[in-house]
Design a protein around this motif. Structure first.
Motif, PDB file in Angstrom:
ATOM      1  N   LYS A 102      -6.074  -8.413  -4.595  1.00 55.92           N
ATOM      2  CA  LYS A 102      -5.127  -7.299  -5.053  1.00 55.92           C
ATOM      3  C   LYS A 102      -4.473  -6.896  -4.687  1.00 55.92           C
ATOM      4  CE  LYS A 102      -5.120  -3.160  -8.435  1.00 55.92           C
ATOM      5  NZ  LYS A 102      -6.321  -2.244  -8.816  1.00 55.92           N
ATOM      6  N   SER A 103      -2.969  -6.055  -4.599  1.00 50.15           N
ATOM      7  CA  SER A 103      -2.693  -5.691  -3.420  1.00 50.15           C
ATOM      8  C   SER A 103      -1.190  -4.872  -3.597  1.00 50.15           C
ATOM      9  CB  SER A 103      -1.726  -6.603  -3.473  1.00 50.15           C
ATOM     10  OG  SER A 103      -0.378  -6.814  -3.633  1.00 50.15           O
ATOM     11  N   ALA A 104      -1.710  -4.563  -5.525  1.00 46.97           N
ATOM     12  CA  ALA A 104      -1.026  -2.978  -6.280  1.00 46.97           C
ATOM     13  C   ALA A 104      -0.925  -3.178  -7.464  1.00 46.97           C
ATOM     14  CB  ALA A 104       1.036  -3.476  -6.060  1.00 46.97           C
ATOM     15  N   ALA A 156       5.555   0.493  -8.388  1.00 47.23           N
ATOM     16  CA  ALA A 156       4.824  -0.071  -8.237  1.00 47.23           C
ATOM     17  C   ALA A 156       3.645   1.039  -7.261  1.00 47.23           C
ATOM     18  CB  ALA A 156       4.463  -1.519  -7.548  1.00 47.23           C
ATOM     19  N   GLN A 157       2.012   1.319  -7.152  1.00 46.00           N
ATOM     20  CA  GLN A 157       1.453   1.909  -6.496  1.00 46.00           C
ATOM     21  C   GLN A 157       0.543   0.320  -5.273  1.00 46.00           C
ATOM     22  OE1 GLN A 157       2.482   5.247  -5.691  1.00 46.00           O
ATOM     23  NE2 GLN A 157       1.181   5.004  -3.915  1.00 46.00           N
ATOM     24  N   MET A 158       1.060   0.558  -4.483  1.00 45.96           N
ATOM     25  CA  MET A 158       0.378  -0.687  -3.510  1.00 45.96           C
ATOM     26  C   MET A 158      -0.129  -0.051  -2.516  1.00 45.96           C
ATOM     27  SD  MET A 158       4.012  -2.343  -1.305  1.00 45.96           S
ATOM     28  CE  MET A 158       1.993  -3.652  -1.030  1.00 45.96           C
ATOM     29  N   ASN A 159      -1.676  -1.146  -2.183  1.00 47.28           N
ATOM     30  CA  ASN A 159      -3.235  -0.667  -2.060  1.00 47.28           C
ATOM     31  C   ASN A 159      -2.716  -0.654  -0.361  1.00 47.28           C
ATOM     32  OD1 ASN A 159      -3.916  -0.997  -4.742  1.00 47.28           O
ATOM     33  ND2 ASN A 159      -5.339  -3.198  -4.454  1.00 47.28           N
ATOM     34  N   ILE A 160      -3.701  -0.489   0.251  1.00 49.45           N
ATOM     35  CA  ILE A 160      -3.813   0.703   1.492  1.00 49.45           C
ATOM     36  C   ILE A 160      -3.666  -0.538   1.915  1.00 49.45           C
ATOM     37  CG2 ILE A 160      -5.047   2.029   2.919  1.00 49.45           C
ATOM     38  CD1 ILE A 160      -5.873   3.874   1.441  1.00 49.45           C
TER      39      ILE A 160
END
Length: 282
Positions: free
Chosen positions: A113-115, A130-134
């Motif tokens: 899962k990237s975002a 979208a909100q991306m993962n750190i």
């Protein structure tokens, strides 16, 4: 009609102009494809009506029950992502070499899962974002998903404004592919001009209709003239020149579009630019 707002470098005022044009267009679908630094939604009060997990790639995982600790995976990994038989998810590129070299088949690739993607409903329409993962990388696959997600809410075939990433990388290519026109926002600096040349070359390779906006044109008249010569040489459309205006900083701090500051020089210039843009896209 899809209009993509682009810049060769960050900090040219791309999102400020994308927000202003969205307000002037009124009936518009907004898509924030600047996935590494999404901020278009900050200018609007809204409710997330859709939220989904986005899986943009795969990462290796080692099953410790099957691992015989031979160390072949650690030796083979070119990204130094495996240490002491544990995979570092930030370093793993998901190439799968370790799965092939493991004699015990103890390693497998799993979806990563990237975002998180959102459809945000506002009183001005929807925003696909979208909100991306750190630690995740901005991907063209994510940008394509956001564009398609936004299209679901464009039943009337109204104008779609895309706030794209700066530069010429994969997210930018995915933002412009299949679009109708681009507005390149530049500034009169040496880096601004050189980056404009690069992003123009990219857009020309896609045979897109290209419009140019020179933001803060009055901070360096000499380079503004150079930009105008480049625009004329490439037969592009110079649709707007916006002066430096402290009111823009105020509008950003107050999270309001510049078009609502009627006494602002930038406001007047953006409105004039929108009149010129409409002549080409409608």
């Amino acid at each position: 009609m899809e209009l993509v707002i682009l810049s060769g470098k960050g900090g040219t005022g791309k999102t400020t102009i994308a927000t202003a044009l969205s307000e002037l267009a009124k009936d518009v679908v907004r898509i924030d494809c600047d996935v590494d630094a999404p901020n278009l939604y900050l200018f609007y009060k809204g409710v997330d009506i859709e939220k989904k997990d986005f899986y943009g790639g795969k990462k290796a995982v080692i099953n410790e029950h099957y691992c015989n600790r031979c160390g072949k995976c650690e030796i083979t990994c070119k990204f130094n992502a495996i240490k002491d038989y544990v995979v570092d998810g930030f370093l793993c590129e998901g190439c799968g070499t370790c799965t092939l070299i493991c004699p015990e088949k103890a390693i497998k690739l799993v979806e990563d899962k990237s975002a998180e993607t959102f459809i945000t409903s506002t009183n001005k329409g929807i925003i696909s974002r979208a909100q991306m993962n750190i630690g995740s990388d901005g991907s063209g696959k994510l940008v394509t998903f956001l564009r398609n997600n936004g299209k679901k809410f464009n039943a009337k075939d109204t104008l779609t404004i895309i706030d794209a990433s700066p530069g010429i990388g994969c997210p930018v290519i995915s933002s412009v592919t299949g679009s109708d026109a681009v507005l390149l926002v530049t500034e009169p600096t040496k880096s601004g001009l050189e980056d404009l040349k690069r992003v123009t070359a990219l857009c020309m390779s896609f045979e897109l209709f290209i419009m140019i906006c020179i933001n803060k044109y009055d901070i360096n008249y000499n380079i503004t003239v150079e930009i105008e010569k480049f625009v004329a040489e490439k037969e592009l459309e110079l649709v707007g020149k916006i002066p430096y205006d402290d009111t823009v900083i105020k509008s950003i701090n107050e999270l309001k579009s510049i078009i609502y500051y009627e006494n602002s020089e930038a406001c007047r210039s953006v409105k004039e630019m929108w009149v010129n843009i409409k002549k080409h896209i409608y």
